[in-house]
Design an enzyme around this catalytic site. Structure first.
Site, PDB file in Angstrom:
ATOM      1  N   PHE A   1      -4.694  99.963   6.409  1.00  0.00           N
ATOM      2  CA  PHE A   1      -4.375 100.037   4.978  1.00  0.00           C
ATOM      3  C   PHE A   1      -4.116 101.504   4.666  1.00  0.00           C
ATOM      4  O   PHE A   1      -5.044 102.325   4.692  1.00  0.00           O
ATOM      5  CB  PHE A   1      -5.588  99.509   4.206  1.00  0.00           C
ATOM      6  CG  PHE A   1      -5.486  99.583   2.707  1.00  0.00           C
ATOM      7  CD1 PHE A   1      -4.650  98.734   1.999  1.00  0.00           C
ATOM      8  CD2 PHE A   1      -6.277 100.474   1.986  1.00  0.00           C
ATOM      9  CE1 PHE A   1      -4.601  98.781   0.604  1.00  0.00           C
ATOM     10  CE2 PHE A   1      -6.237 100.521   0.598  1.00  0.00           C
ATOM     11  CZ  PHE A   1      -5.392  99.678  -0.093  1.00  0.00           C
TER      12      PHE A   1
ATOM     13  N   GLU B   1      -3.401 110.113   1.604  1.00  0.00           N
ATOM     14  CA  GLU B   1      -2.398 111.005   2.210  1.00  0.00           C
ATOM     15  C   GLU B   1      -3.047 112.353   2.495  1.00  0.00           C
ATOM     16  O   GLU B   1      -4.089 112.673   1.918  1.00  0.00           O
ATOM     17  CB  GLU B   1      -1.217 111.169   1.250  1.00  0.00           C
ATOM     18  CG  GLU B   1      -0.566 109.836   0.931  1.00  0.00           C
ATOM     19  CD  GLU B   1       0.785 109.958   0.245  1.00  0.00           C
ATOM     20  OE1 GLU B   1       1.167 111.079  -0.151  1.00  0.00           O
ATOM     21  OE2 GLU B   1       1.455 108.905   0.135  1.00  0.00           O
ATOM     22  N   PRO B   2      -2.409 113.169   3.325  1.00  0.00           N
ATOM     23  CA  PRO B   2      -3.007 114.480   3.616  1.00  0.00           C
ATOM     24  C   PRO B   2      -3.278 115.269   2.329  1.00  0.00           C
ATOM     25  O   PRO B   2      -4.277 115.969   2.227  1.00  0.00           O
ATOM     26  CB  PRO B   2      -1.953 115.165   4.480  1.00  0.00           C
ATOM     27  CG  PRO B   2      -1.214 114.045   5.138  1.00  0.00           C
ATOM     28  CD  PRO B   2      -1.209 112.920   4.147  1.00  0.00           C
TER      29      PRO B   2
ATOM     30  N   SER C   1      -8.648 110.740  -3.590  1.00  0.00           N
ATOM     31  CA  SER C   1      -9.228 110.157  -4.808  1.00  0.00           C
ATOM     32  C   SER C   1      -8.154 109.916  -5.862  1.00  0.00           C
ATOM     33  O   SER C   1      -8.166 108.902  -6.560  1.00  0.00           O
ATOM     34  CB  SER C   1     -10.279 111.101  -5.401  1.00  0.00           C
ATOM     35  OG  SER C   1     -11.210 111.475  -4.426  1.00  0.00           O
TER      36      SER C   1
ATOM     37  N   THR D   1      -7.835 103.834   9.135  1.00  0.00           N
ATOM     38  CA  THR D   1      -8.685 103.095  10.076  1.00  0.00           C
ATOM     39  C   THR D   1      -7.903 101.936  10.713  1.00  0.00           C
ATOM     40  O   THR D   1      -7.112 101.272  10.034  1.00  0.00           O
ATOM     41  CB  THR D   1      -9.919 102.543   9.324  1.00  0.00           C
ATOM     42  OG1 THR D   1     -10.566 103.631   8.667  1.00  0.00           O
ATOM     43  CG2 THR D   1     -10.905 101.876  10.279  1.00  0.00           C
TER      44      THR D   1
ATOM     45  N   ILE E   1     -38.585 111.477  11.475  1.00  0.00           N
ATOM     46  CA  ILE E   1     -39.681 110.737  12.120  1.00  0.00           C
ATOM     47  C   ILE E   1     -39.557 110.814  13.643  1.00  0.00           C
ATOM     48  O   ILE E   1     -40.554 110.840  14.360  1.00  0.00           O
ATOM     49  CB  ILE E   1     -39.686 109.267  11.618  1.00  0.00           C
ATOM     50  CG1 ILE E   1     -40.167 109.244  10.166  1.00  0.00           C
ATOM     51  CG2 ILE E   1     -40.534 108.357  12.507  1.00  0.00           C
ATOM     52  CD1 ILE E   1     -39.970 107.908   9.459  1.00  0.00           C
TER      53      ILE E   1
ATOM     54  N   GLY F   1     -37.767 115.936  17.623  1.00  0.00           N
ATOM     55  CA  GLY F   1     -36.687 116.475  18.459  1.00  0.00           C
ATOM     56  C   GLY F   1     -35.824 115.385  19.075  1.00  0.00           C
ATOM     57  O   GLY F   1     -34.606 115.557  19.230  1.00  0.00           O
TER      58      GLY F   1
ATOM     59  N   GLU G   1     -13.564 104.943   0.861  1.00  0.00           N
ATOM     60  CA  GLU G   1     -13.347 103.904  -0.163  1.00  0.00           C
ATOM     61  C   GLU G   1     -13.876 104.359  -1.523  1.00  0.00           C
ATOM     62  O   GLU G   1     -14.498 103.591  -2.261  1.00  0.00           O
ATOM     63  CB  GLU G   1     -13.922 102.556   0.283  1.00  0.00           C
ATOM     64  CG  GLU G   1     -13.154 102.047   1.490  1.00  0.00           C
ATOM     65  CD  GLU G   1     -13.277 100.563   1.764  1.00  0.00           C
ATOM     66  OE1 GLU G   1     -13.431  99.779   0.821  1.00  0.00           O
ATOM     67  OE2 GLU G   1     -13.189 100.192   2.943  1.00  0.00           O
TER      68      GLU G   1
ATOM     69  N   GLU H   1     -18.495 110.726  -6.382  1.00  0.00           N
ATOM     70  CA  GLU H   1     -18.032 111.215  -7.697  1.00  0.00           C
ATOM     71  C   GLU H   1     -17.104 110.165  -8.337  1.00  0.00           C
ATOM     72  O   GLU H   1     -17.195 109.894  -9.538  1.00  0.00           O
ATOM     73  CB  GLU H   1     -17.292 112.556  -7.546  1.00  0.00           C
ATOM     74  CG  GLU H   1     -18.184 113.730  -7.155  1.00  0.00           C
ATOM     75  CD  GLU H   1     -18.607 113.714  -5.689  1.00  0.00           C
ATOM     76  OE1 GLU H   1     -17.957 113.018  -4.873  1.00  0.00           O
ATOM     77  OE2 GLU H   1     -19.603 114.389  -5.344  1.00  0.00           O
TER      78      GLU H   1
HETATM   79  C1  LIG Z   1     -13.185 108.127   8.876  1.00  0.00           C
HETATM   80  C2  LIG Z   1     -12.361 107.843   7.671  1.00  0.00           C
HETATM   81  C3  LIG Z   1     -11.716 106.616   7.545  1.00  0.00           C
HETATM   82  C4  LIG Z   1     -10.895 106.366   6.445  1.00  0.00           C
HETATM   83  N1  LIG Z   1     -10.168 105.202   6.395  1.00  0.00           N
HETATM   84  C5  LIG Z   1      -9.203 105.065   5.434  1.00  0.00           C
HETATM   85  C6  LIG Z   1      -8.287 103.953   5.462  1.00  0.00           C
HETATM   86  O1  LIG Z   1      -8.361 103.071   6.320  1.00  0.00           O
HETATM   87  N2  LIG Z   1      -7.311 103.903   4.514  1.00  0.00           N
HETATM   88  C7  LIG Z   1      -7.185 104.853   3.541  1.00  0.00           C
HETATM   89  O2  LIG Z   1      -6.260 104.755   2.720  1.00  0.00           O
HETATM   90  N3  LIG Z   1      -8.048 105.902   3.477  1.00  0.00           N
HETATM   91  C8  LIG Z   1      -9.038 106.040   4.403  1.00  0.00           C
HETATM   92  N4  LIG Z   1      -9.904 107.111   4.359  1.00  0.00           N
HETATM   93  C9  LIG Z   1      -9.751 108.098   3.295  1.00  0.00           C
HETATM   94  C10 LIG Z   1     -10.892 108.132   2.278  1.00  0.00           C
HETATM   95  O3  LIG Z   1     -10.867 106.970   1.492  1.00  0.00           O
HETATM   96  C11 LIG Z   1     -10.722 109.431   1.480  1.00  0.00           C
HETATM   97  O4  LIG Z   1     -11.090 110.500   2.346  1.00  0.00           O
HETATM   98  C12 LIG Z   1     -11.553 109.443   0.226  1.00  0.00           C
HETATM   99  O5  LIG Z   1     -11.071 108.512  -0.712  1.00  0.00           O
HETATM  100  C13 LIG Z   1     -11.566 110.833  -0.433  1.00  0.00           C
HETATM  101  O6  LIG Z   1     -10.294 111.363  -0.572  1.00  0.00           O
HETATM  102  P1  LIG Z   1      -9.999 112.860  -0.060  1.00  0.00           P
HETATM  103  O7  LIG Z   1     -10.512 112.965   1.341  1.00  0.00           O
HETATM  104  O8  LIG Z   1      -8.566 113.138  -0.280  1.00  0.00           O
HETATM  105  O9  LIG Z   1     -10.883 113.787  -0.977  1.00  0.00           O
HETATM  106  P2  LIG Z   1     -10.423 114.398  -2.382  1.00  0.00           P
HETATM  107  O10 LIG Z   1      -9.911 113.338  -3.273  1.00  0.00           O
HETATM  108  O11 LIG Z   1      -9.567 115.587  -2.134  1.00  0.00           O
HETATM  109  O12 LIG Z   1     -11.812 114.890  -2.952  1.00  0.00           O
HETATM  110  C14 LIG Z   1     -12.447 116.116  -2.584  1.00  0.00           C
HETATM  111  C15 LIG Z   1     -13.705 116.256  -3.422  1.00  0.00           C
HETATM  112  O13 LIG Z   1     -13.362 116.372  -4.811  1.00  0.00           O
HETATM  113  C16 LIG Z   1     -14.025 115.375  -5.545  1.00  0.00           C
HETATM  114  N5  LIG Z   1     -13.190 114.970  -6.672  1.00  0.00           N
HETATM  115  C17 LIG Z   1     -11.883 114.567  -6.646  1.00  0.00           C
HETATM  116  N6  LIG Z   1     -11.476 114.258  -7.887  1.00  0.00           N
HETATM  117  C18 LIG Z   1     -12.526 114.467  -8.721  1.00  0.00           C
HETATM  118  C19 LIG Z   1     -12.749 114.338 -10.133  1.00  0.00           C
HETATM  119  N7  LIG Z   1     -11.787 113.905 -10.950  1.00  0.00           N
HETATM  120  N8  LIG Z   1     -13.967 114.647 -10.637  1.00  0.00           N
HETATM  121  C20 LIG Z   1     -14.949 115.071  -9.814  1.00  0.00           C
HETATM  122  N9  LIG Z   1     -14.812 115.227  -8.477  1.00  0.00           N
HETATM  123  C21 LIG Z   1     -13.629 114.918  -7.937  1.00  0.00           C
HETATM  124  C22 LIG Z   1     -14.265 114.242  -4.571  1.00  0.00           C
HETATM  125  O14 LIG Z   1     -15.299 113.382  -5.018  1.00  0.00           O
HETATM  126  C23 LIG Z   1     -14.631 115.031  -3.315  1.00  0.00           C
HETATM  127  O15 LIG Z   1     -15.972 115.435  -3.388  1.00  0.00           O
HETATM  128  C24 LIG Z   1     -10.772 107.356   5.426  1.00  0.00           C
HETATM  129  C25 LIG Z   1     -11.471 108.557   5.517  1.00  0.00           C
HETATM  130  C26 LIG Z   1     -12.238 108.821   6.635  1.00  0.00           C
HETATM  131  C27 LIG Z   1     -12.898 110.162   6.732  1.00  0.00           C
END
Ligand SMILES: Cc1cc2nc3c(=O)[nH]c(=O)nc-3n(C[C@H](O)[C@H](O)[C@H](O)COP(=O)(O)OP(=O)(O)OC[C@H]3O[C@@H](n4cnc5c(N)ncnc54)[C@H](O)[C@@H]3O)c2cc1C
Length: 382
Positions: free
Chosen positions: A123, A127-128, A132, A158, A340, A343, A366, A370
């Protein structure tokens, strides 16, 4: 009100628990260490029908519901989270969009092999440059004759690069609305489509036996018929998928938290310090009591969210509460279980080391903690 499981639900829980102990526990540490995907475990889960738990029999499923999936996820994560997230992502992110929004042709083509676990789907929302804030999606899809031409990239997807991955559903900007907002749609991209490239797996802190990749789409062409559901419904579709998925992630987090209790109890009875088992000391007993308290209350939170969802009632706030609470206490329990174990808790040969490394992502994936708070506050009218 009755939170006790039915005989059928209890039987499912027990069979998954036995499977996790007998088929997952003996092999998973090696996969985790070597960062290899557990194909044989996935094959066996397929045979057990786990990928088909919440789908009707007409699509090859087990005729159960989303709560059955959650029970299975909890029991798997009690032993290992890489295997649990493989199932969670496969079902709630991979199959569900096609099951919920797909055309009859799309369902007929894809569901049988996805529901049987013979194939996996990813799914692609994140994006890079944006996670959120999914409205910041940059990937574009332009209709050219009877084909979509997709350009862009997706991060952290994933199940997107295994040998058995059949497709990825990708959210993309397909136009601009009259009010200037982006029109988002979801498109099915089969594995192996020219222009669709899967990067090598990431080097991750945890979930090391699960499959995660960055994907790029470079003039990637798929038939117009690969549009999932209606054009412009991409936003609404992924919100629904993520709301449900949060209940599943909460179940997975509860499993990890309960696994921490299991391992800590065992260790506290075995490990001697100052002439007696450490479990005789109240400091250790209270830690374990608090861990059990947290796992129990987080379980009730996801049971409640699942019950509302299955009753067809609003469940967005309850799903966010369950995900937020369960992921928080999973991290708490992983930290205390490691403590618990002293080491030995820092040594990869002990399951709690895996629990520690696997817990943190639960507060991020997911929807971060925040984002869950934003959802809860918004639902309260703020
Ligand atoms: C191992 C792994 C598997 C994953 N699998 C999938 C997948 O299958 N499909 C998929 O689509 N995605 C996947 N993800 C992506 C994952 O859902 C995102 O990493 C996650 O939603 C956070 O987005 P971001 O990494 O861009 O962080 P960002 O959105 O850049 O957030 C960075 C920080 O800013 C905070 N922040 C952002 N906006 C606000 C706001 N308005 N107010 C306060 N704080 C805020 C966030 O809470 C976070 O602490 C996966 C990620 C990992 C690491």
């Amino acid at each position: 009100m009755d939170f006790r499981l039915t005989d059928e639900q209890e039987a499912l829980r027990e069979s998954v628990r036995d499977f996790a102990r007998e088929a997952v526990a003996p092999v998973i540490a090696e996969h985790y260490e070597k960062h290899t995907f557990p194909y044989e475990v996935v094959r066996q889960m397929g045979k057990m029908g786990l990928f088909g738990l919440p789908f009707p029999e007409e699509h090859g499923g087990m005729g159960g519901d989303y709560f059955a999936l959650c029970l299975a996820l909890e029991e798997l994560a009690r032993v290992d989270s890489s295997v649990a997230i493989t199932l969670e992502a496969a079902v709630s992110l991979g199959v569900m969009p096609i099951f919920r929004f797909g055309t009859a042709e799309q369902k007929a083509r894809w569901l049988p092999k996805l529901v049987s676990g013979e194939a996996l789907a990813g799914f692609g929302l994140t994006e890079p440059g944006t996670g959120s804030d999914a409205g910041g999606t940059q990937t574009r899809a332009v209709l050219d004759g009877d084909e979509w031409v997709i350009n862009g990239s997706k991060a952290f997807i994933t199940n997107s690069g295994t040998d058995i991955t059949a497709l990825v559903t990708v959210t993309a900007v397909t136009g601009i609305r009259p009010d200037g907002a982006k029109e988002l749609s979801t498109i099915i991209v089969p594995s192996g489509t020219p222009g669709f490239t899967v990067a090598p797996g990431y080097s991750k802190v945890g979930w090391n036996a699960s499959d995660t990749h960055e994907l790029t789409f470079d003039d990637c062409r798929v038939p117009a018929a690969n549009l999932l559901g209606e054009r412009g419904r991409g936003f609404a579709q992924f919100l629904r998928i993520l709301d449900e998925g949060r209940i599943a992630i909460a179940a997975l987090a509860v499993g990890l938290a309960q696994g921490c209790v299991d391992e800590s109890l065992k260790y506290a009875k075995e490990r001697q310090a100052f002439g007696q088992p450490i479990g005789n000391y109240q400091a250790i007993q209270f830690k374990i009591a608090d861990m059990e308290l947290k796992a129990h209350t987080a379980r009730l939170a996801y049971y409640d969210a699942a019950a509302r969802m299955l009753a067809g009632e609003p469940f967005k706030r309850q799903a966010a509460i369950a995900k937020l609470h369960a992921s928080t206490i999973a991290v708490d329990n992983a930290r205390e279980a490691t403590q618990i174990h002293g080491g030995y808790g820092f040594m990869n040969e002990y399951p709690v080391a895996r629990f520690w490394r696997d817990a943190k992502i639960l507060e991020i994936g997911e929807g971060t903690s925040e984002v869950q708070r934003m959802i809860i506050a918004r639902d309260l009218g703020l």
